[in-house]
Design an enzyme around this catalytic site. Sequence first.
Site, PDB file in Angstrom:
ATOM      1  N   PRO A   9     -24.505  93.104  30.633  1.00 47.46           N
ATOM      2  CA  PRO A   9     -24.958  93.602  29.240  1.00 47.46           C
ATOM      3  C   PRO A   9     -23.701  93.838  28.208  1.00 47.46           C
ATOM      4  O   PRO A   9     -22.809  94.555  28.490  1.00 47.46           O
ATOM      5  CB  PRO A   9     -25.810  94.556  29.328  1.00 47.46           C
ATOM      6  CG  PRO A   9     -25.556  95.308  30.639  1.00 47.46           C
ATOM      7  CD  PRO A   9     -24.863  94.301  31.616  1.00 47.46           C
ATOM      8  N   ASN A  10     -23.739  93.167  27.020  1.00 50.15           N
ATOM      9  CA  ASN A  10     -22.786  93.519  26.055  1.00 50.15           C
ATOM     10  C   ASN A  10     -21.584  92.813  26.089  1.00 50.15           C
ATOM     11  O   ASN A  10     -20.574  92.885  25.142  1.00 50.15           O
ATOM     12  CB  ASN A  10     -22.800  94.761  25.612  1.00 50.15           C
ATOM     13  CG  ASN A  10     -24.168  95.456  25.122  1.00 50.15           C
ATOM     14  OD1 ASN A  10     -24.829  94.817  24.290  1.00 50.15           O
ATOM     15  ND2 ASN A  10     -24.685  96.396  25.890  1.00 50.15           N
ATOM     16  N   ARG A  17     -15.878  94.569  18.543  1.00 43.45           N
ATOM     17  CA  ARG A  17     -15.583  96.091  18.258  1.00 43.45           C
ATOM     18  C   ARG A  17     -14.918  96.598  19.393  1.00 43.45           C
ATOM     19  O   ARG A  17     -14.782  96.014  20.386  1.00 43.45           O
ATOM     20  CB  ARG A  17     -16.976  96.656  18.160  1.00 43.45           C
ATOM     21  CG  ARG A  17     -17.720  96.212  16.703  1.00 43.45           C
ATOM     22  CD  ARG A  17     -19.164  97.120  16.913  1.00 43.45           C
ATOM     23  NE  ARG A  17     -18.929  98.539  16.864  1.00 43.45           N
ATOM     24  CZ  ARG A  17     -19.644  99.346  17.720  1.00 43.45           C
ATOM     25  NH1 ARG A  17     -20.827  98.892  18.616  1.00 43.45           N
ATOM     26  NH2 ARG A  17     -19.280 100.768  17.642  1.00 43.45           N
ATOM     27  N   TYR A  22     -11.662  97.714  25.043  1.00 43.48           N
ATOM     28  CA  TYR A  22     -11.887  96.646  25.714  1.00 43.48           C
ATOM     29  C   TYR A  22     -10.958  95.218  25.440  1.00 43.48           C
ATOM     30  O   TYR A  22     -11.024  94.254  26.083  1.00 43.48           O
ATOM     31  CB  TYR A  22     -13.141  95.968  25.453  1.00 43.48           C
ATOM     32  CG  TYR A  22     -14.239  97.148  26.012  1.00 43.48           C
ATOM     33  CD1 TYR A  22     -14.479  97.618  27.210  1.00 43.48           C
ATOM     34  CD2 TYR A  22     -15.098  97.646  25.148  1.00 43.48           C
ATOM     35  CE1 TYR A  22     -15.353  98.585  27.538  1.00 43.48           C
ATOM     36  CE2 TYR A  22     -16.132  98.770  25.283  1.00 43.48           C
ATOM     37  CZ  TYR A  22     -16.047  99.084  26.768  1.00 43.48           C
ATOM     38  OH  TYR A  22     -17.004  99.865  27.256  1.00 43.48           O
ATOM     39  N   ASN A  73     -18.626  91.867  36.727  1.00 43.78           N
ATOM     40  CA  ASN A  73     -18.387  93.174  35.843  1.00 43.78           C
ATOM     41  C   ASN A  73     -20.020  93.238  35.395  1.00 43.78           C
ATOM     42  O   ASN A  73     -20.437  92.868  34.472  1.00 43.78           O
ATOM     43  CB  ASN A  73     -17.596  92.670  34.712  1.00 43.78           C
ATOM     44  CG  ASN A  73     -17.557  93.902  33.797  1.00 43.78           C
ATOM     45  OD1 ASN A  73     -18.330  95.027  34.011  1.00 43.78           O
ATOM     46  ND2 ASN A  73     -16.435  93.967  32.791  1.00 43.78           N
ATOM     47  N   ALA A  76     -22.687  98.074  31.979  1.00 37.95           N
ATOM     48  CA  ALA A  76     -23.567  99.148  32.079  1.00 37.95           C
ATOM     49  C   ALA A  76     -24.359  99.629  33.180  1.00 37.95           C
ATOM     50  O   ALA A  76     -24.597 100.560  33.700  1.00 37.95           O
ATOM     51  CB  ALA A  76     -24.225  99.555  30.610  1.00 37.95           C
ATOM     52  N   HIS A  79     -23.622 101.736  36.625  1.00 41.51           N
ATOM     53  CA  HIS A  79     -23.777 102.981  36.576  1.00 41.51           C
ATOM     54  C   HIS A  79     -25.098 103.436  36.708  1.00 41.51           C
ATOM     55  O   HIS A  79     -25.660 104.397  37.001  1.00 41.51           O
ATOM     56  CB  HIS A  79     -23.346 103.501  35.259  1.00 41.51           C
ATOM     57  CG  HIS A  79     -22.078 103.272  34.865  1.00 41.51           C
ATOM     58  ND1 HIS A  79     -20.746 103.378  35.618  1.00 41.51           N
ATOM     59  CD2 HIS A  79     -21.538 102.489  33.725  1.00 41.51           C
ATOM     60  CE1 HIS A  79     -19.541 102.864  34.790  1.00 41.51           C
ATOM     61  NE2 HIS A  79     -20.378 102.445  33.535  1.00 41.51           N
ATOM     62  N   GLU A  97     -15.846  93.944  42.380  1.00 46.75           N
ATOM     63  CA  GLU A  97     -16.276  94.445  40.913  1.00 46.75           C
ATOM     64  C   GLU A  97     -15.014  94.636  40.308  1.00 46.75           C
ATOM     65  O   GLU A  97     -14.088  95.240  40.336  1.00 46.75           O
ATOM     66  CB  GLU A  97     -16.768  95.961  41.397  1.00 46.75           C
ATOM     67  CG  GLU A  97     -17.405  96.464  39.875  1.00 46.75           C
ATOM     68  CD  GLU A  97     -18.127  97.901  40.270  1.00 46.75           C
ATOM     69  OE1 GLU A  97     -19.030  97.767  41.042  1.00 46.75           O
ATOM     70  OE2 GLU A  97     -17.930  98.915  39.616  1.00 46.75           O
ATOM     71  N   HIS A  99     -13.467  95.646  35.906  1.00 46.75           N
ATOM     72  CA  HIS A  99     -13.803  96.183  34.731  1.00 46.75           C
ATOM     73  C   HIS A  99     -12.697  96.327  33.814  1.00 46.75           C
ATOM     74  O   HIS A  99     -11.427  96.196  34.264  1.00 46.75           O
ATOM     75  CB  HIS A  99     -14.230  97.814  34.863  1.00 46.75           C
ATOM     76  CG  HIS A  99     -15.473  98.115  35.523  1.00 46.75           C
ATOM     77  ND1 HIS A  99     -16.758  97.934  35.128  1.00 46.75           N
ATOM     78  CD2 HIS A  99     -15.676  98.364  36.928  1.00 46.75           C
ATOM     79  CE1 HIS A  99     -17.535  98.153  35.980  1.00 46.75           C
ATOM     80  NE2 HIS A  99     -16.954  98.353  37.170  1.00 46.75           N
ATOM     81  N   SER A 101     -12.183  98.186  31.153  1.00 46.02           N
ATOM     82  CA  SER A 101     -11.370  99.739  31.088  1.00 46.02           C
ATOM     83  C   SER A 101     -11.397 100.567  32.425  1.00 46.02           C
ATOM     84  O   SER A 101     -11.999  99.893  33.654  1.00 46.02           O
ATOM     85  CB  SER A 101     -12.283 100.399  30.128  1.00 46.02           C
ATOM     86  OG  SER A 101     -13.586 100.545  30.708  1.00 46.02           O
ATOM     87  N   ARG A 106     -12.469 107.843  31.595  1.00 49.47           N
ATOM     88  CA  ARG A 106     -13.460 107.848  30.589  1.00 49.47           C
ATOM     89  C   ARG A 106     -14.611 108.865  30.660  1.00 49.47           C
ATOM     90  O   ARG A 106     -14.370 109.883  31.355  1.00 49.47           O
ATOM     91  CB  ARG A 106     -14.294 106.503  30.197  1.00 49.47           C
ATOM     92  CG  ARG A 106     -12.923 105.367  29.985  1.00 49.47           C
ATOM     93  CD  ARG A 106     -13.555 104.027  29.882  1.00 49.47           C
ATOM     94  NE  ARG A 106     -14.735 104.216  28.509  1.00 49.47           N
ATOM     95  CZ  ARG A 106     -15.324 102.982  28.085  1.00 49.47           C
ATOM     96  NH1 ARG A 106     -15.380 102.003  28.880  1.00 49.47           N
ATOM     97  NH2 ARG A 106     -16.093 103.152  26.980  1.00 49.47           N
ATOM     98  N   ARG A 110     -19.565 107.110  33.348  1.00 44.47           N
ATOM     99  CA  ARG A 110     -18.977 105.949  33.740  1.00 44.47           C
ATOM    100  C   ARG A 110     -17.965 105.948  35.251  1.00 44.47           C
ATOM    101  O   ARG A 110     -17.871 104.955  35.550  1.00 44.47           O
ATOM    102  CB  ARG A 110     -18.127 105.435  32.607  1.00 44.47           C
ATOM    103  CG  ARG A 110     -18.837 104.944  31.365  1.00 44.47           C
ATOM    104  CD  ARG A 110     -17.864 104.420  30.484  1.00 44.47           C
ATOM    105  NE  ARG A 110     -18.319 104.257  28.987  1.00 44.47           N
ATOM    106  CZ  ARG A 110     -19.008 103.652  28.673  1.00 44.47           C
ATOM    107  NH1 ARG A 110     -19.780 102.719  29.178  1.00 44.47           N
ATOM    108  NH2 ARG A 110     -19.748 103.946  27.077  1.00 44.47           N
TER     109      ARG A 110
HETATM  110  O1  CA2 Z   1     -14.755  98.353  31.252  1.00 45.44           O
HETATM  111  C1  CA2 Z   1     -15.493  97.544  31.476  1.00 45.44           C
HETATM  112  O2  CA2 Z   1     -15.515  96.480  31.802  1.00 45.44           O
HETATM  113  C2  CA2 Z   1     -17.195  97.956  31.296  1.00 45.44           C
HETATM  114  O3  CA2 Z   1     -17.861  97.394  32.394  1.00 45.44           O
HETATM  115  C3  CA2 Z   1     -17.586  97.560  29.881  1.00 45.44           C
HETATM  116  C4  CA2 Z   1     -19.183  98.023  29.722  1.00 45.44           C
HETATM  117  C5  CA2 Z   1     -19.165  99.634  30.016  1.00 45.44           C
HETATM  118  O4  CA2 Z   1     -20.532  99.981  29.654  1.00 45.44           O
HETATM  119  C6  CA2 Z   1     -18.649 100.001  31.179  1.00 45.44           C
HETATM  120  O5  CA2 Z   1     -18.967 101.327  31.412  1.00 45.44           O
HETATM  121  C7  CA2 Z   1     -17.539  99.397  31.600  1.00 45.44           C
HETATM  122  C8  CA2 Z   1     -19.421  97.769  28.250  1.00 45.44           C
HETATM  123  C9  CA2 Z   1     -19.339  96.262  27.841  1.00 45.44           C
HETATM  124  C10 CA2 Z   1     -18.964  95.928  26.439  1.00 45.44           C
HETATM  125  O6  CA2 Z   1     -19.246  96.783  25.556  1.00 45.44           O
HETATM  126  C11 CA2 Z   1     -19.007  96.536  24.160  1.00 45.44           C
HETATM  127  C12 CA2 Z   1     -18.898  97.452  23.395  1.00 45.44           C
HETATM  128  C13 CA2 Z   1     -18.765  97.509  22.189  1.00 45.44           C
HETATM  129  C14 CA2 Z   1     -18.227  96.129  21.635  1.00 45.44           C
HETATM  130  C15 CA2 Z   1     -18.133  95.287  22.496  1.00 45.44           C
HETATM  131  C16 CA2 Z   1     -18.659  95.377  23.736  1.00 45.44           C
END
Ligand code: CA2
Length: 145
Positions: A9-10, A17, A22, A73, A76, A79, A97, A99, A101, A106, A110
């Site tokens: 997701p996301n 952003r 990221y 990847n 979220a 977790h 897996e 990531h 970041s 963090r 996470r």
């Molecule tokens: O560091 C990573 O690859 C994560 O998997 C990215 C996830 C985060 O929830 C994990 O803890 C670590 C978040 C994916 C993208 O989030 C965005 C947030 C703001 C703007 C664009 C993407």
Amino acid sequence: MKIMVINGPNINMLGTREPEIYGSLTLDDIINNLKDYAKTLGIELETFQSNVEGEIVNTIQKAKNDCSGIVINPAAYTHTSVAIRDAIAAVGLPCVEVHLSNIHNREEFRKNSLTAPVCIGQIAGFGANSYKLGLQGLVDYINAT
Ligand code: CA2
């Protein structure tokens, strides 16, 4: 050899952003670069992104039909998702897996990954390079087994 690359997701929002966390590449940039890299390794990639947990579970199960391994990847869901963890364990394919970041430096929430214990390893903190490193590690692992 075909490898399934799954993003949670996301990740489709990357590049819009939080570039300080990221990076500034979009998901399309990351996938296109990874496909170029896969060519140099002589392998094929199938790619999938979803914001929906069950669709990710379905894709992990589908990978069993024609893929030798998975780079994931889970974002979220890393977790929170027992369902994705169980799917990885159920198919028995080697899985790495990744990531963008470093999830270990963090927020506390996470630091725990429900999915990493059923993967052969985890790569975190190298930005888009985490995907390349993960793919390389997975292919080396498959070739050695
Ligand atoms: O560091 C990573 O690859 C994560 O998997 C990215 C996830 C985060 O929830 C994990 O803890 C670590 C978040 C994916 C993208 O989030 C965005 C947030 C703001 C703007 C664009 C993407």
